[in-house]
Design a protein around this motif. Structure first.
Motif, mmCIF file in Angstrom:
data_model
loop_
_atom_site.group_PDB
_atom_site.id
_atom_site.type_symbol
_atom_site.label_atom_id
_atom_site.label_comp_id
_atom_site.label_asym_id
_atom_site.label_seq_id
_atom_site.Cartn_x
_atom_site.Cartn_y
_atom_site.Cartn_z
ATOM 1 N N GLU A 250 55.333 59.876 64.413
ATOM 2 C CA GLU A 250 54.761 60.101 64.927
ATOM 3 C C GLU A 250 53.200 60.105 63.783
ATOM 4 O O GLU A 250 51.554 59.620 64.159
ATOM 5 N N PHE A 251 52.504 60.159 62.680
ATOM 6 C CA PHE A 251 52.090 60.253 61.660
ATOM 7 C C PHE A 251 51.253 58.208 61.978
ATOM 8 O O PHE A 251 50.548 58.126 61.898
ATOM 9 N N GLY A 252 52.116 58.218 62.076
ATOM 10 C CA GLY A 252 51.958 56.058 61.948
ATOM 11 C C GLY A 252 51.483 56.545 63.441
ATOM 12 O O GLY A 252 49.923 55.884 62.933
ATOM 13 N N ILE B 66 39.597 63.819 61.856
ATOM 14 C CA ILE B 66 41.466 64.274 61.902
ATOM 15 C C ILE B 66 41.888 64.093 60.124
ATOM 16 O O ILE B 66 41.212 63.384 59.755
ATOM 17 N N GLY B 67 42.897 65.059 60.520
ATOM 18 C CA GLY B 67 43.537 64.648 59.300
ATOM 19 C C GLY B 67 43.944 65.826 58.293
ATOM 20 O O GLY B 67 44.853 65.923 57.295
ATOM 21 N N ASP B 68 43.240 67.256 58.922
ATOM 22 C CA ASP B 68 44.075 67.956 58.213
ATOM 23 C C ASP B 68 44.420 69.263 59.231
ATOM 24 O O ASP B 68 44.555 68.661 60.355
ATOM 25 N N ASP B 69 44.805 70.587 59.261
ATOM 26 C CA ASP B 69 45.785 70.582 59.724
ATOM 27 C C ASP B 69 44.179 71.373 61.249
ATOM 28 O O ASP B 69 44.577 71.774 62.060
ATOM 29 N N THR C 31 38.594 66.693 71.486
ATOM 30 C CA THR C 31 39.747 66.756 70.669
ATOM 31 C C THR C 31 40.745 66.046 71.891
ATOM 32 O O THR C 31 39.777 65.669 72.789
ATOM 33 N N VAL C 32 42.022 65.158 71.833
ATOM 34 C CA VAL C 32 42.692 64.041 72.758
ATOM 35 C C VAL C 32 44.114 64.658 72.264
ATOM 36 O O VAL C 32 44.082 64.190 71.186
ATOM 37 N N SER C 33 44.514 64.799 73.826
ATOM 38 C CA SER C 33 45.763 65.470 73.084
ATOM 39 C C SER C 33 46.720 64.666 74.366
ATOM 40 O O SER C 33 46.510 64.664 75.475
ATOM 41 N N ILE D 36 44.874 53.208 76.464
ATOM 42 C CA ILE D 36 44.580 54.726 76.358
ATOM 43 C C ILE D 36 42.890 54.317 75.745
ATOM 44 O O ILE D 36 42.421 54.562 75.545
ATOM 45 N N TYR D 37 43.744 54.462 74.396
ATOM 46 C CA TYR D 37 42.136 54.354 73.382
ATOM 47 C C TYR D 37 41.206 53.452 73.093
ATOM 48 O O TYR D 37 40.436 54.048 72.619
ATOM 49 N N LYS D 38 41.742 52.214 74.063
ATOM 50 C CA LYS D 38 40.525 51.539 73.963
ATOM 51 C C LYS D 38 38.991 51.937 74.930
ATOM 52 O O LYS D 38 38.209 52.059 73.916
ATOM 53 N N ILE E 85 38.068 64.311 67.051
ATOM 54 C CA ILE E 85 37.890 64.731 66.245
ATOM 55 C C ILE E 85 39.162 65.225 65.462
ATOM 56 O O ILE E 85 39.897 66.487 64.855
ATOM 57 N N GLY E 86 40.110 65.159 66.396
ATOM 58 C CA GLY E 86 41.361 65.537 66.536
ATOM 59 C C GLY E 86 42.361 65.688 67.833
ATOM 60 O O GLY E 86 41.663 65.060 68.219
ATOM 61 N N GLY E 87 43.761 66.460 67.553
ATOM 62 C CA GLY E 87 44.621 66.626 69.462
ATOM 63 C C GLY E 87 45.490 66.381 68.368
ATOM 64 O O GLY E 87 45.943 67.322 67.539
ATOM 65 N N ASP E 88 46.738 65.858 70.186
ATOM 66 C CA ASP E 88 47.598 66.363 69.524
ATOM 67 C C ASP E 88 48.844 65.490 70.162
ATOM 68 O O ASP E 88 48.360 65.140 71.241
ATOM 69 N N THR E 89 49.978 65.257 69.433
ATOM 70 C CA THR E 89 50.736 63.860 69.610
ATOM 71 C C THR E 89 52.337 64.558 70.334
ATOM 72 O O THR E 89 52.800 64.900 69.986
ATOM 73 N N SER E 90 52.555 63.686 71.816
ATOM 74 C CA SER E 90 53.839 65.147 71.507
ATOM 75 C C SER E 90 54.496 63.973 72.517
ATOM 76 O O SER E 90 54.205 62.656 73.418
HETATM 77 P P1 ADP Z 1 49.726 69.552 63.332
HETATM 78 O O1 ADP Z 1 50.987 69.001 62.435
HETATM 79 O O2 ADP Z 1 48.794 70.548 62.533
HETATM 80 O O3 ADP Z 1 49.258 69.651 64.793
HETATM 81 P P2 ADP Z 1 49.552 66.926 64.127
HETATM 82 O O4 ADP Z 1 50.203 65.734 62.751
HETATM 83 O O5 ADP Z 1 50.026 67.033 65.358
HETATM 84 O O6 ADP Z 1 49.159 67.903 62.602
HETATM 85 O O7 ADP Z 1 47.758 65.836 63.751
HETATM 86 C C1 ADP Z 1 47.408 65.615 62.187
HETATM 87 C C2 ADP Z 1 45.702 64.640 62.983
HETATM 88 O O8 ADP Z 1 46.422 64.153 64.167
HETATM 89 C C3 ADP Z 1 45.245 66.071 63.283
HETATM 90 O O9 ADP Z 1 43.861 66.129 61.908
HETATM 91 C C4 ADP Z 1 45.072 66.104 64.762
HETATM 92 O O10 ADP Z 1 44.253 66.885 65.228
HETATM 93 C C5 ADP Z 1 45.236 64.637 64.647
HETATM 94 N N1 ADP Z 1 45.529 63.907 65.851
HETATM 95 C C6 ADP Z 1 47.171 64.430 66.275
HETATM 96 N N2 ADP Z 1 47.213 63.896 67.601
HETATM 97 C C7 ADP Z 1 46.071 63.251 67.538
HETATM 98 C C8 ADP Z 1 45.457 62.371 68.614
HETATM 99 N N3 ADP Z 1 46.162 61.694 69.844
HETATM 100 N N4 ADP Z 1 44.769 61.561 69.067
HETATM 101 C C9 ADP Z 1 43.191 62.185 67.942
HETATM 102 N N5 ADP Z 1 44.314 62.758 66.967
HETATM 103 C C10 ADP Z 1 45.096 63.387 66.546
#
Ligand code: ADP
Ligand code: MG
Length: 346
Positions: free
Chosen positions: A15-17, A37-40, A97-99, A114-116, A130-135
Motif C-alpha cells: 500500500e505505501f509503495g 501527503i505523508g502525515d495522518d 484528496t483522492v480516495s 487514472i493518476y495521469k 494533498i492526500g487520500g486513501d487507498t483500499s
Molecule cells: P492512514 O493510515 O493515516 O490512513 P495512509 O497510509 O492511508 O494513512 O496514507 C498515507 C498518506 O498518503 C496520507 O497522507 C494520505 O492522505 C495519502 N494517500 C493515501 N492514499 C492516497 C491516494 N490514493 N492518493 C493520494 N494520496 C493518498
C-alpha cells in the motif's frame, strides 16, 4: 489497452509503495497547503478566507462504464466534476484528496493511467493533491474526490440569492455530454454484438469530448470577477438545466421564465439529437453532466456581459407564485419539472 505490456501486480508494491509511486510526481503549489501527503492529515491555512469543501463518490457500473471510458479520462473527469462544485460557489479550488478502491483486476498500470488523468487536471487547474486513501475493493473501481477551495466572504455565491427581475444566464452550451453518452452506449452495443466492427464516432468528437472530458468553468469565475459581476446565485449543471433552475428557484423562493429559443445548443448536439429521434431541448433540460455554470445577475450588470459569446441570457427570475415556466419556440408556456437525469432512465 494493456494487451502488449507486462503488467505489475499491485501487491508487489504494497500500500505505501503504491501511494508513493502514484503521488511522487505531484508537487505542492499553494501557500495554503502547509502539509500535503505523508502525515495522518493534511494541514491547510486559509487565513481570513471562507473555505469551500465538496466531495463526490464515483462507482464503477453506476457512474462510469469502463467499456468506453478510458482510465485517464476517468481520473481527469473525477477531478473536474468535483472542482466544478467549488467554481459554482464562485470560489477558487486549490486542493484535492483522492480516495480509491481497487479490485484485483486492476494492475498497477491501470491505476497509473487514472493518476495521469488526475495529474493532468491538477496541472491544468492549478491544484495540489494533498492526500487520500487507498483500499482493496471486492468488485469494481471506486473513486472519491474531495476538493477544497476558498473565496472572500463577499464573493461566495449560494443557490438562494436570486431576486425578482434578475437575469438567468448559462455558460457554454448544453445537452452535448448526454448525447455523447448516447453515442458511446450505441457503439458499445454494436461492439458487443460484433467485436470486429470499428466504432463509428465520425463527426461526434465534440459531444464525446463533452461526455468524457468535461472542463470545470473556472474561466467563468475569473471572467465574472474581471467584469466586476457578483452573481446573485449560482449552481453547476450536473443533472440538467431543468433540475438546476428548480434548485435556484426553490432555494431563492422565486419563479422564473426560461425561453427555449435562448438555450445554447451546439450544432453537433442538435443534429445528433435529431438523428436519434430525441428533442434537443429536452436533452439540454434533462441530459446532465455538462458542468456549465448557471447563474443569475442583476439587470444592471447586463451591459457588462452582453457581448460575451460564451455566456447566454436564457431567461429571468419572477415571483414565486408565477412558478417556473419555459416559453417554447412556438410560444406555449410549459411548467418546468425536475426530470433531471431520471427522465431518460425510465
Ligand atoms: P492512514 O493510515 O493515516 O490512513 P495512509 O497510509 O492511508 O494513512 O496514507 C498515507 C498518506 O498518503 C496520507 O497522507 C494520505 O492522505 C495519502 N494517500 C493515501 N492514499 C492516497 C491516494 N490514493 N492518493 C493520494 N494520496 C493518498
Ligand atoms: Mg489510509
Amino acid at each position: 489497452m494493456f494487451e502488449n505490456k507486462e503488467l505489475t501486480d499491485i501487491a508487489e508494491l504494497g500500500e505505501f509503495g503504491l501511494i508513493k509511486h502514484l503521488t511522487d510526481n505531484f508537487k505542492i503549489r499553494h501557500e495554503t497547503s502547509i502539509k500535503g501527503i505523508g502525515d495522518d492529515a493534511a494541514v491547510l491555512n486559509f487565513g481570513e478566507k471562507e473555505v469551500l469543501i465538496s466531495t463526490d463518490l464515483l462507482l464503477e457500473g453506476i457512474h462510469f462504464d469502463l467499456a468506453y471510458v478510458p482510465l485517464m479520462h476517468l481520473g481527469y473527469k473525477a477531478v473536474q466534476v468535483n472542482l466544478s462544485d467549488i467554481y459554482a460557489m464562485n470560489g477558487i479550488a486549490t486542493q484535492i484528496t483522492v480516495s480509491i478502491g481497487l479490485s484485483s483486476k486492476f494492475p498497477l498500470e491501470a491505476v497509473e493511467e487514472i493518476y495521469k488523468g488526475i495529474e493532468l487536471a491538477c496541472n491544468k487547474f492549478n491544484i495540489d493533491l494533498i492526500g487520500g486513501d487507498t483500499s482493496a475493493s471486492k468488485q469494481g473501481l471506486v473513486i472519491s474526490v474531495t476538493s477544497i477551495g476558498y473565496a472572500d466572504k463577499k464573493d461566495v455565491t449560494y443557490r438562494n440569492g436570486a431576486e425578482e427581475g434578475d437575469l438567468l444566464c448559462v455558460s457554454g452550451d448544453l445537452g452535448g455530454a448526454y448525447l455523447g453518452l448516447q453515442i458511446l452506449e450505441r457503439e458499445k452495443l454494436v461492439y458487443l454484438e460484433n467485436p470486429n466492427i470499428q466504432p463509428d464516432l465520425e463527426g461526434k468528437d465534440y459531444i464525446i469530448e463533452r461526455q468524457l472530458k468535461p472542463e470545470g468553468r473556472r474561466d467563468i469565475v475569473d471572467l465574472l470577477a474581471q467584469m466586476d459581476i457578483k452573481p446573485t446565485s449560482m449552481i453547476d449543471v450536473s443533472d440538467g438545466l431543468a433540475s438546476e433552475i428548480l434548485h435556484i428557484c426553490e432555494q431563492s423562493e422565486k419563479g422564473c421564465n426560461l425561453y427555449e429559443e435562448k438555450i445554447p445548443i451546439d450544432p453537433v448536439t442538435y443534429e445528433t439529437a435529431r438523428e436519434l429521434g430525441l428533442d434537443p431541448t429536452i436533452c439540454a433540460l434533462s441530459g446532465g453532466e455538462d458542468y456549465e455554470l448557471l447563474f443569475t445577475i442583476k439587470q444592471s450588470d447586463y451591459p457588462k456581459l452582453k457581448n460575451d459569446v460564451d455566456i447566454s441570457v436564457i431567461g429571468h427570475i419572477t415571483d414565486k407564485n408565477s412558478g417556473c415556466k419555459m416559453i417554447s419556440k412556438s410560444n406555449v408556456v410549459h411548467t418546468i419539472t425536475a426530470q433531471g437525469w431520471t427522465a431518460f432512465k425510465g
